[in-house]
Design a protein around this motif. Structure first.
Motif, mmCIF file in Angstrom:
data_model
loop_
_atom_site.group_PDB
_atom_site.id
_atom_site.type_symbol
_atom_site.label_atom_id
_atom_site.label_comp_id
_atom_site.label_asym_id
_atom_site.label_seq_id
_atom_site.Cartn_x
_atom_site.Cartn_y
_atom_site.Cartn_z
ATOM 1 N N TYR A 1 63.405 26.414 124.091
ATOM 2 C CA TYR A 1 63.078 26.956 122.598
ATOM 3 C C TYR A 1 62.042 26.079 121.936
ATOM 4 N N PRO A 2 61.086 26.445 121.277
ATOM 5 C CA PRO A 2 59.718 25.988 120.726
ATOM 6 C C PRO A 2 60.418 25.467 119.361
ATOM 7 N N GLY A 3 61.007 24.234 119.165
ATOM 8 C CA GLY A 3 61.443 23.857 117.718
ATOM 9 C C GLY A 3 62.872 24.363 117.534
ATOM 10 N N GLY B 1 71.671 35.800 119.386
ATOM 11 C CA GLY B 1 71.973 36.005 120.729
ATOM 12 C C GLY B 1 71.029 34.951 121.530
ATOM 13 N N ILE B 2 71.431 34.797 122.870
ATOM 14 C CA ILE B 2 70.681 34.125 123.897
ATOM 15 C C ILE B 2 70.261 34.919 125.064
ATOM 16 N N THR B 3 69.293 34.452 125.791
ATOM 17 C CA THR B 3 69.046 34.941 127.038
ATOM 18 C C THR B 3 68.336 33.827 128.069
ATOM 19 N N ILE B 4 69.077 33.992 129.486
ATOM 20 C CA ILE B 4 68.604 33.084 130.331
ATOM 21 C C ILE B 4 68.437 33.801 131.669
ATOM 22 N N ARG C 1 60.993 33.714 119.637
ATOM 23 C CA ARG C 1 61.292 32.622 120.042
ATOM 24 C C ARG C 1 61.829 32.814 121.293
ATOM 25 N N MET C 2 62.832 33.671 121.502
ATOM 26 C CA MET C 2 63.573 34.117 122.642
ATOM 27 C C MET C 2 62.931 34.483 123.859
ATOM 28 N N VAL C 3 61.753 35.393 123.455
ATOM 29 C CA VAL C 3 60.771 35.582 124.511
ATOM 30 C C VAL C 3 59.980 34.539 125.093
ATOM 31 N N ILE C 4 59.385 33.731 124.023
ATOM 32 C CA ILE C 4 58.737 32.477 124.221
ATOM 33 C C ILE C 4 59.492 31.706 125.350
ATOM 34 N N ALA D 1 69.043 34.241 112.226
ATOM 35 C CA ALA D 1 68.028 34.777 111.289
ATOM 36 C C ALA D 1 67.025 33.615 111.049
ATOM 37 N N GLY D 2 67.121 32.643 111.708
ATOM 38 C CA GLY D 2 66.424 31.182 111.157
ATOM 39 C C GLY D 2 65.128 31.023 112.009
ATOM 40 N N GLY D 3 64.895 31.863 112.947
ATOM 41 C CA GLY D 3 63.481 31.417 113.714
ATOM 42 C C GLY D 3 62.308 32.076 113.500
#
Length: 314
Positions: A51-53, A106-109, A203-206, A16-18
């Protein structure tokens, strides 16, 4: 219309920090309605590529406090039982309990199945699926003792089939199956478990798309993460009337996603050729029915008693 609030409730929101992120908007919404919120995020994934930062649980906490809410940051990882237990312990120590768990981390690659590395395969399972399992496992006994709990798992439309996301889809499909099974088990304990399949500019989509991607541009212009949070909030509320369900929540549209079964045919003497001949009946959706939860008493099944693996059976 009566406002649905969370006064006196404690919520945990993982990942929840993004900013922008779905977890952040879920946490902000719950806090704005009176919940005390544990904002969980590891900050910067040491294995992330694009990730953007860094994310910051503390920054989101400060947003909540500045708006008059109550929150505390936690940077433990969901990817281990010890990390999950530390997250739940943060809620217990700070606010005295845990009523709501939003398994959002979660993550996505994105990668073709033949190309994705073994390490990235394992990371999807460790974070997306096992993170949901570990956090639910850590919160479960406290919810069971209170005879009340709301778990909202974040899944994805990818679970229904999406090219170049086979492992991500598998992890999120596992989350959906976990949701259904925990809902069946939690029903008698006062714990409702549901899922949300969101879609938003995050951020994940970016991180997963090229900067000139038209999909990224469309997501940025029309899919703010705030539009997915009301579905999470409703399923997290004590007024939630369902368990074991999945809501799609994308761009202001809210839909039910469910499993159905066709009527098919019954023939105890059927062969391979029978299925070939009657394939249209197997596939005919005209009389399809919704597959419900297996809410049943298994005490009379004669199941073997569970024993831990290192315990001898005499």
């Amino acid at each position: 219309m009566q406002e649905l609030r969370f006064d006196g409730r404690t919520a945990i929101v993982t990942g929840a920090g993004g900013n922008p992120s779905l977890g952040r908007t879920h946490a902000l919404l719950l806090a704005s309605r009176g919940a005390s919120v544990v904002v969980n995020d590891i900050g910067l994934d040491p294995e992330a590529r694009h990730y953007p930062g860094a994310a910051s649980a503390e920054t989101v906490v400060q947003e909540i406090i500045a708006a008059g809410g109550k929150a505390i940051a936690c940077t433990d990882s969901v990817a281990s039982l010890e990390g999950a237990e530390a997250i739940v312990r943060t809620a217990l120590d700070a606010f005295g309990g845990v009523d709501i768990l939003v398994n959002n981390a979660g993550i996505t690659i994105g990668a073709p199945f033949a190309d994705i590395t073994p390490r990235d395969i394992q990371r999807h399972i460790d974070v997306n699926l096992m993170g949901t399992i570990w956090c639910s496992r850590a919160a479960w006994p406290h919810m069971a003792a209170a005879k009340y709990g709301r778990i909202v798992n974040i899944t994805s439309a990818s679970m229904t089939g999406f090219a170049d996301q086979a492992v991500y889809a598998a992890s999120k499909g596992g989350v959906w199956s976990l949701t259904r099974a925990l809902a069946a088990e939690g029903d008698r304990l006062g714990i409702k478990v549901n899922a949300v399949s969101p879609g938003a500019y995050t951020r994940m989509v970016i991180s997963s798309m090229e900067e000139d991607s038209p999909i990224l541009a469309q997501s940025k212009s029309s899919l703010p993460p705030e539009l997915s949070s009301p579905a999470v909030g409703y399923l997290a509320h004590e007024a939630c009337p369902v368990t074991g369900e999945c809501l799609d929540a994308v761009g202001g549209q809210v839909q039910r996603c469910f499993i159905s079964r066709t009527e098919g045919f019954t023939d105890r003497d059927h062969a391979i050729e029978t299925i070939a001949d009657r394939w249209d009946e197997v596939m005919d959706e005209t009389q399809a029915t919704t597959v419900g939860l297996a809410l049943m008493d298994t005490s009379q099944w004669g199941l073997r008693a569970y024993r831990p693996g290192n315990q001898k059976i005499s």
